[in-house]
Design an enzyme around this catalytic site. Structure first.
Site, PDB file in Angstrom:
ATOM      1  N   TYR A  14       0.838  -1.198   0.000  1.00 37.83           N
ATOM      2  CA  TYR A  14       0.000   0.000   0.000  1.00 37.83           C
ATOM      3  C   TYR A  14       0.882   1.261   0.000  1.00 37.83           C
ATOM      4  CZ  TYR A  14      -4.198   2.624   0.116  1.00 37.83           C
ATOM      5  OH  TYR A  14      -5.181   3.500  -0.244  1.00 37.83           O
TER       6      TYR A  14
ATOM      7  N   ARG B 190      -9.389  11.028  -7.629  1.00 34.62           N
ATOM      8  CA  ARG B 190      -8.456  11.699  -6.703  1.00 34.62           C
ATOM      9  C   ARG B 190      -7.668  10.635  -5.945  1.00 34.62           C
ATOM     10  NH1 ARG B 190      -8.739  12.398  -1.129  1.00 34.62           N
ATOM     11  NH2 ARG B 190      -7.465  10.634  -1.666  1.00 34.62           N
TER      12      ARG B 190
ATOM     13  N   LYS C 136      -5.947  -1.919  -0.893  1.00 33.28           N
ATOM     14  CA  LYS C 136      -6.737  -1.803   0.347  1.00 33.28           C
ATOM     15  C   LYS C 136      -7.335  -3.148   0.740  1.00 33.28           C
ATOM     16  CE  LYS C 136      -7.171   2.592   1.780  1.00 33.28           C
ATOM     17  NZ  LYS C 136      -7.861   3.789   2.204  1.00 33.28           N
TER      18      LYS C 136
ATOM     19  N   GLU D 104     -13.814   4.954  -2.263  1.00 37.18           N
ATOM     20  CA  GLU D 104     -12.390   5.235  -2.135  1.00 37.18           C
ATOM     21  C   GLU D 104     -11.889   6.214  -3.196  1.00 37.18           C
ATOM     22  OE1 GLU D 104     -10.592   3.732   0.283  1.00 37.18           O
ATOM     23  OE2 GLU D 104      -8.827   4.819  -0.367  1.00 37.18           O
ATOM     24  N   ASP D 105     -11.245   7.273  -2.756  1.00 40.46           N
ATOM     25  CA  ASP D 105     -10.548   8.193  -3.652  1.00 40.46           C
ATOM     26  C   ASP D 105     -11.414   8.787  -4.767  1.00 40.46           C
ATOM     27  OD1 ASP D 105      -8.400   7.990  -2.056  1.00 40.46           O
ATOM     28  OD2 ASP D 105      -7.097   6.946  -3.444  1.00 40.46           O
TER      29      ASP D 105
ATOM     30  N   ASP E  73     -13.671   5.617   3.273  1.00 34.77           N
ATOM     31  CA  ASP E  73     -12.465   5.540   4.097  1.00 34.77           C
ATOM     32  C   ASP E  73     -11.695   6.858   4.129  1.00 34.77           C
ATOM     33  OD1 ASP E  73     -10.621   4.084   5.734  1.00 34.77           O
ATOM     34  OD2 ASP E  73      -9.243   4.318   4.058  1.00 34.77           O
ATOM     35  N   ASP E  74     -11.681   7.576   3.011  1.00 37.76           N
ATOM     36  CA  ASP E  74     -10.933   8.849   2.979  1.00 37.76           C
ATOM     37  C   ASP E  74     -11.522   9.835   3.978  1.00 37.76           C
ATOM     38  OD1 ASP E  74      -9.360   8.062   0.702  1.00 37.76           O
ATOM     39  OD2 ASP E  74     -11.220   8.255  -0.416  1.00 37.76           O
TER      40      ASP E  74
ATOM     41  N   ASN F  99      -0.715  12.341   1.496  1.00 36.27           N
ATOM     42  CA  ASN F  99      -0.012  11.226   0.860  1.00 36.27           C
ATOM     43  C   ASN F  99       0.181  11.532  -0.612  1.00 36.27           C
ATOM     44  OD1 ASN F  99       0.107   9.412   3.065  1.00 36.27           O
ATOM     45  ND2 ASN F  99      -2.069   8.971   2.794  1.00 36.27           N
TER      46      ASN F  99
HETATM   47  P1  NAI Z   1      -9.638  17.120  -1.268  1.00 36.73           P
HETATM   48  O1  NAI Z   1      -9.324  17.334  -2.704  1.00 36.73           O
HETATM   49  O2  NAI Z   1     -11.032  16.866  -0.866  1.00 36.73           O
HETATM   50  O3  NAI Z   1      -9.116  18.395  -0.422  1.00 36.73           O
HETATM   51  C1  NAI Z   1      -7.893  19.029  -0.620  1.00 36.73           C
HETATM   52  C2  NAI Z   1      -7.963  20.383   0.057  1.00 36.73           C
HETATM   53  O4  NAI Z   1      -6.656  20.973   0.029  1.00 36.73           O
HETATM   54  C3  NAI Z   1      -8.912  21.368  -0.587  1.00 36.73           C
HETATM   55  O5  NAI Z   1      -9.663  22.022   0.395  1.00 36.73           O
HETATM   56  C4  NAI Z   1      -7.971  22.369  -1.272  1.00 36.73           C
HETATM   57  O6  NAI Z   1      -8.510  23.683  -1.359  1.00 36.73           O
HETATM   58  C5  NAI Z   1      -6.800  22.332  -0.339  1.00 36.73           C
HETATM   59  N1  NAI Z   1      -5.578  22.832  -0.968  1.00 36.73           N
HETATM   60  C6  NAI Z   1      -5.069  22.530  -2.179  1.00 36.73           C
HETATM   61  N2  NAI Z   1      -3.968  23.253  -2.415  1.00 36.73           N
HETATM   62  C7  NAI Z   1      -3.779  24.031  -1.335  1.00 36.73           C
HETATM   63  C8  NAI Z   1      -2.832  25.015  -0.986  1.00 36.73           C
HETATM   64  N3  NAI Z   1      -1.837  25.349  -1.819  1.00 36.73           N
HETATM   65  N4  NAI Z   1      -2.937  25.611   0.215  1.00 36.73           N
HETATM   66  C9  NAI Z   1      -3.949  25.288   1.066  1.00 36.73           C
HETATM   67  N5  NAI Z   1      -4.881  24.362   0.786  1.00 36.73           N
HETATM   68  C10 NAI Z   1      -4.795  23.757  -0.400  1.00 36.73           C
HETATM   69  O7  NAI Z   1      -8.684  15.928  -0.801  1.00 36.73           O
HETATM   70  P2  NAI Z   1      -8.803  15.035   0.511  1.00 36.73           P
HETATM   71  O8  NAI Z   1      -9.575  13.804   0.223  1.00 36.73           O
HETATM   72  O9  NAI Z   1      -9.274  15.865   1.626  1.00 36.73           O
HETATM   73  O10 NAI Z   1      -7.276  14.565   0.720  1.00 36.73           O
HETATM   74  C11 NAI Z   1      -6.265  15.511   0.979  1.00 36.73           C
HETATM   75  C12 NAI Z   1      -4.954  14.792   1.291  1.00 36.73           C
HETATM   76  O11 NAI Z   1      -5.095  14.046   2.479  1.00 36.73           O
HETATM   77  C13 NAI Z   1      -4.461  13.814   0.220  1.00 36.73           C
HETATM   78  O12 NAI Z   1      -3.086  13.994   0.020  1.00 36.73           O
HETATM   79  C14 NAI Z   1      -4.681  12.476   0.821  1.00 36.73           C
HETATM   80  O13 NAI Z   1      -3.702  11.538   0.412  1.00 36.73           O
HETATM   81  C15 NAI Z   1      -4.526  12.784   2.295  1.00 36.73           C
HETATM   82  N6  NAI Z   1      -5.212  11.802   3.100  1.00 36.73           N
HETATM   83  C16 NAI Z   1      -4.450  11.127   4.022  1.00 36.73           C
HETATM   84  C17 NAI Z   1      -4.987  10.140   4.780  1.00 36.73           C
HETATM   85  C18 NAI Z   1      -4.133   9.467   5.797  1.00 36.73           C
HETATM   86  O14 NAI Z   1      -2.962   9.553   5.752  1.00 36.73           O
HETATM   87  N7  NAI Z   1      -4.660   8.755   6.727  1.00 36.73           N
HETATM   88  C19 NAI Z   1      -6.364   9.725   4.566  1.00 36.73           C
HETATM   89  C20 NAI Z   1      -7.119  10.538   3.620  1.00 36.73           C
HETATM   90  C21 NAI Z   1      -6.528  11.528   2.903  1.00 36.73           C
END
Ligand code: NAI
Length: 536
Positions: free
Chosen positions: A91, A144, A162, A233-234, A256-257, A396
């Site tokens: 993963y 995504r 997963k 997912e994603d 899960d996200d 991530n």
């Molecule tokens: P999303 O697309 O729903 O949200 C991303 C957010 O980041 C948006 O609000 C966007 O406006 C903001 N953003 C983008 N560029 C930016 C910048 N330059 N400055 C400030 N804000 C900015 O994506 P989601 O699902 O919320 O995931 C976000 C990240 O979290 C991904 O990298 C994902 O891999 C990570 N993630 C990690 C998890 C874990 O480690 N357990 C679980 C779920 C997500």
């Protein structure tokens, strides 16, 4: 009769050199295998040596995925023998690279690919699947993938990975699991121009056509596999939130996200609060990113705060968010409905380091996908304001992490409470070794899967995620915390998951959501349902 060919080609039945003499005589296998009769443990030794031969993680990944296609038992026995070593290969972070290269490294496609061209015959496609009793489908539309954006059908690496973790980390039987990709096209220009891209070569379908397709899929899968639970997912953030709510009452499902991430973050924060002596309701959270993950975490934390006595207003007053356009304030006209509860009556601010000094958070949580966004100024501001600043760069894969463990530890002079989305190696700071914890959803969703499967739960509720977070936090010891960990060591994941699953199952029975009668001994019942990697 099962032929020798079928036995050797079926990953579930194949034992390779472990077929006994009797089995070789019975099925005509003599001569088709070397003479030696080996144990599964010896085969694990060979598989481990072969994985170790490869230098690049992506090549180790390819090897492991091929092993899964050849001999499922050996694959799981190998991976379960050392989760800390194999999880990052099966993963995150390796799966990110694998998805980006999916069309190039693909050997034998795994799972179901349902394209928008197949609408009106989704049921027929689902019926083509080899197993008739499927309990878990991890479903993506590839829009995504991790923090990597639109990878179209190449996002299939995520459902595959997963579901491997459902089995590896919680013993959910692999034959009950099904990876699915909904192929609605991709807007990824590189892929559209790549002759090896294995998906529909068209731009993404959206709007009503997309909604109708997902609607048909949900109803078809419920009909074909009545006990199904879907892990969404994603999907793109807003889409993910909409789908999660829309089908909540149609079938057992979770995202899960959003919900898994929320629970793992809540679990880590509960452990951090417990050992640092600062109550959850006294924390102030500033999120970088205000998408699906951020709002999911904040909503679950707010619920937990309310369960321990805070009013809704008090709870929501503890959360601040900052997205690509700056701080979420009531002046902003670009906010989506799910973000509105987090908009504050404050001056607009487009500088994150400044926002920290303005808001004075005790914790910053990075879910922005912006690698390096927690720069030295940001982290130093947190250290200036807090005795034990909480720094969670959750994005991530590793290249998108808002900061590294070493940066957070160095810039806070060893004071921070740290957890990241992707794994980081231990850090030596002034003679002390810090072991960075990984806020990996793997602490939650496999356990959730085990509990749902064992109890045949009809629904997944927020309370089940709260219970999971609490059960996770109670497995963090002071010794772990002193080393820097706010999650139990990943090598203990199977036992950790069992303990979490027992608590979730208890909650499922208490809320009358189970499809089976409550057993007299819940632990024994849960354990009896678990897959063991051994030849039958
Ligand atoms: P999303 O697309 O729903 O949200 C991303 C957010 O980041 C948006 O609000 C966007 O406006 C903001 N953003 C983008 N560029 C930016 C910048 N330059 N400055 C400030 N804000 C900015 O994506 P989601 O699902 O919320 O995931 C976000 C990240 O979290 C991904 O990298 C994902 O891999 C990570 N993630 C990690 C998890 C874990 O480690 N357990 C679980 C779920 C997500």
């Amino acid at each position: 009769m099962t032929t020798a060919f079928h036995l050797l080609q079926d990953p579930r039945k194949n034992k390779g050199t472990a077929f006994t003499k009797e089995e070789r005589d019975k099925h005509g296998l003599n001569g088709l295998l070397p003479n030696v009769i080996e144990t599964l443990d010896t085969q694990v030794l060979r598989a481990t040596a072969q994985v170790d031969e490869f230098e690049k993680p992506i090549n180790k990944y390819i090897y492991l995925m091929q092993l899964l296609e050849i001999n499922e038992t050996l694959f799981f026995k190998t991976v379960m023998s050392n989760p800390a070593k194999y999880l990052p290969l099966v993963y995150t972070p390796t799966v990110g690279e694998a998805c980006e290269a999916f069309g190039h490294i693909m050997r034998s496609p795994r799972g179901l690919y349902i394209s928008i061209k197949d609408k009106h015959r989704i049921k027929e496609i689902l019926q083509n699947w080899y197993d008739k009793d499927v309990r878990f489908a991890v479903v993506t539309d590839g829009e995504r993938i991790l923090g990597l954006g639109d990878l179209g059908v190449c996002g299939m690496g995520i459902p595959i990975g997963k579901l491997c973790l459902y089995t590896t980390c919680a013993g959910v039987p692999p034959e009950l699991t099904l990876p699915i990709t909904l192929d609605v096209g991709t807007n990824n220009k590189k892929f559209l121009d790549d002759p090896l891209y294995p998906g529909l070569r068209q731009r993404r379908v959206g709007g009503q056509e997309y909604d109708d397709f997902v609607f048909e899929f949900v109803h078809a899968i419920k009909e074909v596999f009545p006990k199904i639970c879907i892990q969404w997912e994603d999907f793109r953030g807003d889409e993910a939130i909409e789908i999660m709510h829309k089908y909540d009452d149609v079938l057992c499902s979770f995202n899960d996200d959003i919900e898994g991430t929320a629970a793992v973050a809540t679990g880590g924060l509960l452990a951090a609060c417990h050992y640092s002596g600062k109550a959850l309701t006294d924390q102030k959270f500033l999120f970088l990113g205000a998408g699906a993950a951020a709002t999911g975490i904040a909503n679950l934390l707010a619920l937990k705060m309310q369960l321990i006595g805070a009013s809704k207003e008090e709870a929501f007053s503890r959360f601040f968010m900052f997205d690509i356009n700056g701080l979420l304030t009531t002046n902003r006209k670009d906010l989506q409905d799910f973000q509105l509860p987090f908009a504050k009556d404050l001056e607009d601010n487009r500088n994150f380091a400044d926002a920290i000094m303005q808001i004075k958070p005790t914790a910053i949580i990075g879910v922005s996908t912006v690698g390096g966004a927690f720069n030295e100024q940001v982290v130093s501001n947190m250290a200036q304001l807090n005795e034990r600043p909480i720094i969670f760069p959750y994005s991530n894969p590793t290249s998108h992490a808002e900061c590294s463990a070493e940066q957070a530890i160095t810039w806070t002079k060893g004071k921070c409470i740290f957890a990241s989305g992707s794994p980081f190696a231990p850090v030596n700071y002034k003679g002390k070794t810090f072991v960075p914890g990984q806020g990996n959803n793997v602490y939650i969703f496999p356990a959730m899967g085990l509990a749902i499967y064992a109890t045949e739960a009809k629904k997944v509720t927020d309370k089940m995620f709260i219970v999971a977070a609490e059960a996770l936090a109670t497995q963090v010891t002071r010794e772990h915390f002193e080393k820097g960990l706010i999650y139990p060591p990943i090598n203990t994941i199977l036992e950790v998951s069992v303990n979490i699953a027992i608590r979730i199952a208890d909650e499922i029975f208490d809320s009358n959501l189970a499809g089976v009668p409550r057993p007299s001994n819940l632990e024994q019942f849960i354990r009896s349902k678990m897959y063991q990697p051994m030849y039958k």
